[in-house]
Design a protein around this motif. Structure first.
Motif, PDB file in Angstrom:
ATOM      1  N   GLU A  76       0.561  -1.415  -0.133  1.00  0.00           N
ATOM      2  CA  GLU A  76      -0.729   0.083  -0.744  1.00  0.00           C
ATOM      3  C   GLU A  76       0.903   1.020  -0.074  1.00  0.00           C
ATOM      4  O   GLU A  76       0.591   2.349  -0.629  1.00  0.00           O
ATOM      5  CB  GLU A  76      -1.266  -0.386   1.016  1.00  0.00           C
ATOM      6  N   LEU A  77       1.920   1.286   0.490  1.00  0.00           N
ATOM      7  CA  LEU A  77       2.686   2.039   1.239  1.00  0.00           C
ATOM      8  C   LEU A  77       3.087   2.685  -0.784  1.00  0.00           C
ATOM      9  O   LEU A  77       3.342   3.328  -1.183  1.00  0.00           O
ATOM     10  CB  LEU A  77       4.235   2.348   2.091  1.00  0.00           C
ATOM     11  N   ARG A  78       3.871   1.293  -1.212  1.00  0.00           N
ATOM     12  CA  ARG A  78       4.332   1.559  -2.666  1.00  0.00           C
ATOM     13  C   ARG A  78       3.529   1.665  -3.354  1.00  0.00           C
ATOM     14  O   ARG A  78       4.092   3.334  -4.322  1.00  0.00           O
ATOM     15  CB  ARG A  78       4.836  -0.116  -2.893  1.00  0.00           C
ATOM     16  N   SER A  79       1.998   1.494  -3.506  1.00  0.00           N
ATOM     17  CA  SER A  79       0.859   2.586  -4.454  1.00  0.00           C
ATOM     18  C   SER A  79       0.826   3.441  -3.404  1.00  0.00           C
ATOM     19  O   SER A  79       1.054   4.818  -5.821  1.00  0.00           O
ATOM     20  CB  SER A  79      -0.130   1.686  -4.532  1.00  0.00           C
ATOM     21  N   LEU A  80       1.070   3.913  -3.253  1.00  0.00           N
ATOM     22  CA  LEU A  80       0.555   5.919  -2.159  1.00  0.00           C
ATOM     23  C   LEU A  80       2.044   6.540  -3.010  1.00  0.00           C
ATOM     24  O   LEU A  80       1.947   7.533  -3.674  1.00  0.00           O
ATOM     25  CB  LEU A  80       0.748   6.083  -1.077  1.00  0.00           C
ATOM     26  N   TYR A  81       3.484   5.821  -3.045  1.00  0.00           N
ATOM     27  CA  TYR A  81       4.968   6.810  -3.574  1.00  0.00           C
ATOM     28  C   TYR A  81       4.066   7.488  -4.966  1.00  0.00           C
ATOM     29  O   TYR A  81       5.010   8.265  -5.437  1.00  0.00           O
ATOM     30  CB  TYR A  81       5.634   5.850  -3.636  1.00  0.00           C
ATOM     31  N   ALA A  82       3.820   6.530  -5.778  1.00  0.00           N
ATOM     32  CA  ALA A  82       2.996   7.226  -7.012  1.00  0.00           C
ATOM     33  C   ALA A  82       2.725   8.469  -6.768  1.00  0.00           C
ATOM     34  O   ALA A  82       2.418   9.306  -8.393  1.00  0.00           O
ATOM     35  CB  ALA A  82       2.550   6.278  -8.096  1.00  0.00           C
ATOM     36  N   ALA A  83       2.059   8.153  -5.902  1.00  0.00           N
ATOM     37  CA  ALA A  83       0.946   9.306  -6.129  1.00  0.00           C
ATOM     38  C   ALA A  83       1.535  10.457  -4.704  1.00  0.00           C
ATOM     39  O   ALA A  83       0.831  12.177  -5.393  1.00  0.00           O
ATOM     40  CB  ALA A  83      -0.442   9.522  -4.780  1.00  0.00           C
ATOM     41  N   ILE A  84       2.723  10.556  -4.959  1.00  0.00           N
ATOM     42  CA  ILE A  84       3.349  11.884  -4.150  1.00  0.00           C
ATOM     43  C   ILE A  84       3.687  12.859  -5.509  1.00  0.00           C
ATOM     44  O   ILE A  84       3.208  14.008  -5.198  1.00  0.00           O
ATOM     45  CB  ILE A  84       4.856  11.502  -3.506  1.00  0.00           C
ATOM     46  N   ARG A  85       3.733  12.405  -6.052  1.00  0.00           N
ATOM     47  CA  ARG A  85       5.009  13.637  -7.394  1.00  0.00           C
ATOM     48  C   ARG A  85       3.548  14.624  -7.664  1.00  0.00           C
ATOM     49  O   ARG A  85       3.215  15.551  -7.925  1.00  0.00           O
ATOM     50  CB  ARG A  85       4.954  12.653  -8.429  1.00  0.00           C
ATOM     51  N   SER A  86       1.702  13.640  -8.173  1.00  0.00           N
ATOM     52  CA  SER A  86       0.637  13.960  -8.334  1.00  0.00           C
ATOM     53  C   SER A  86      -0.291  15.116  -7.410  1.00  0.00           C
ATOM     54  O   SER A  86      -1.264  15.474  -7.684  1.00  0.00           O
ATOM     55  CB  SER A  86       0.349  13.029  -9.383  1.00  0.00           C
ATOM     56  N   ARG A  87       0.275  14.760  -6.018  1.00  0.00           N
ATOM     57  CA  ARG A  87      -0.411  15.518  -5.192  1.00  0.00           C
ATOM     58  C   ARG A  87      -0.797  17.136  -5.199  1.00  0.00           C
ATOM     59  O   ARG A  87      -2.266  17.339  -4.624  1.00  0.00           O
ATOM     60  CB  ARG A  87       0.197  15.603  -3.680  1.00  0.00           C
ATOM     61  N   HIS A  88      -0.145  17.485  -5.929  1.00  0.00           N
ATOM     62  CA  HIS A  88      -0.277  18.734  -5.961  1.00  0.00           C
ATOM     63  C   HIS A  88      -1.211  19.837  -7.864  1.00  0.00           C
ATOM     64  O   HIS A  88      -1.150  20.637  -7.876  1.00  0.00           O
ATOM     65  CB  HIS A  88       0.681  19.546  -5.645  1.00  0.00           C
ATOM     66  N   LEU A  89      -1.670  18.329  -8.316  1.00  0.00           N
ATOM     67  CA  LEU A  89      -1.798  18.966  -9.710  1.00  0.00           C
ATOM     68  C   LEU A  89      -3.449  19.417  -9.387  1.00  0.00           C
ATOM     69  O   LEU A  89      -4.368  19.126  -7.918  1.00  0.00           O
ATOM     70  CB  LEU A  89      -2.746  17.238 -10.220  1.00  0.00           C
ATOM     71  N   THR A  90      -4.169  20.397 -10.241  1.00  0.00           N
ATOM     72  CA  THR A  90      -5.735  21.110  -9.918  1.00  0.00           C
ATOM     73  C   THR A  90      -6.244  19.468 -10.743  1.00  0.00           C
ATOM     74  O   THR A  90      -6.355  18.711 -11.200  1.00  0.00           O
ATOM     75  CB  THR A  90      -5.840  22.058 -10.957  1.00  0.00           C
ATOM     76  N   ARG A  91      -7.571  19.944  -9.377  1.00  0.00           N
ATOM     77  CA  ARG A  91      -8.547  18.375  -9.624  1.00  0.00           C
ATOM     78  C   ARG A  91      -9.889  18.935  -9.788  1.00  0.00           C
ATOM     79  O   ARG A  91     -10.022  20.328  -8.835  1.00  0.00           O
ATOM     80  CB  ARG A  91      -8.549  17.473  -8.884  1.00  0.00           C
ATOM     81  N   PRO A  92     -10.995  18.855 -10.602  1.00  0.00           N
ATOM     82  CA  PRO A  92     -12.122  19.643 -10.369  1.00  0.00           C
ATOM     83  C   PRO A  92     -13.037  19.254  -8.857  1.00  0.00           C
ATOM     84  O   PRO A  92     -12.726  18.015  -8.699  1.00  0.00           O
ATOM     85  CB  PRO A  92     -12.980  18.802 -10.981  1.00  0.00           C
ATOM     86  N   PRO A  93     -13.228  20.345  -8.079  1.00  0.00           N
ATOM     87  CA  PRO A  93     -14.284  19.759  -7.000  1.00  0.00           C
ATOM     88  C   PRO A  93     -15.246  18.751  -7.151  1.00  0.00           C
ATOM     89  O   PRO A  93     -15.547  18.822  -8.025  1.00  0.00           O
ATOM     90  CB  PRO A  93     -14.487  21.236  -6.272  1.00  0.00           C
TER      91      PRO A  93
END
Length: 201
Positions: A106-123
């Protein structure tokens, strides 16, 4: 094996992962073999706004969680002790990484999210499945997430049992896990820090 130094490549992955946790980096990392110590860097203290340095400890905790994710991406297992020594108050966390080949997936899968955390997403309001996933993420780090109605979107309040430095670092780890989990579900988040609690909306 654990007294051998980590490779420069591994150190690069670990340090790069911790960097996005906060715009201000109030921590410094000391590496000895497979032991990583996370210290509070007092030069970043903001006593006028945060006399207890709570925000700095929360930011440092987020970096510790990112280090754990990066370690998992390298197929390392990791163990963390928070504020292990009373006589060293600036030592916020001591992490041991071991190349067991059995990383936390699970930690391994969350690693990929670190770089995209600040991308803009629709509310969008989180679904029940998302709420469950975020609540579980907080619980995995021994914290609690309570949901409240908000004017535009639900508010999720992250709490710890106590308010000692170790609890504040733990809150940062939990907050980062919640934020990264939200990224994996495509949910936009923002967080507010108010003493003595951290709100996530």
């Amino acid at each position: 094996m654990l007294d051998e130094q980590l490779t420069n490549e591994a150190l690069g992955v670990l340090f790069d992962a911790a960097a996005p946790a906060s715009a201000v980096r109030p921590w410094r990392l000391d590496v000895n073999g497979h032991l990583i110590d996370v210290y509070l860097d007092g030069s970043h203290a903001l006593p006028a706004h945060d006399r207890a340095a709570r925000a700095l400890l929360i930011a440092s905790g987020a970096a510790v969680f990112d280090l754990r994710c990066a370690a998992a991406s390298l197929s390392f297992d990791s163990w963390v002790s928070l504020c292990p020594y009373r006589h060293e108050p600036d030592l916020l966390a001591r992490m041991v990484v071991e190349p067991t080949g059995l990383p936390d997936q699970e930690l391994r899968s969350l690693y990929a999210a670190i770089r995209s955390r600040h991308l803009t997403r629709p509310p969008a309001a989180p679904t029940e499945a998302v709420r469950f996933a975020l609540t579980r993420a907080a619980e995995l780090e021994n914290t609690a997430l309570s949901w409240l109605p908000g004017p535009f979107a639900p508010l999720a309040v992250l709490t710890t049992d106590r308010d000692e430095p170790a609890d504040q670092v733990a809150a940062g780890m939990a907050l980062e896990r919640v934020l990264l989990t939200a990224v994996t579900y495509g949910v936009a988040t923002s967080y507010l820090h108010h003493l003595p609690r951290t709100d996530l909306s």
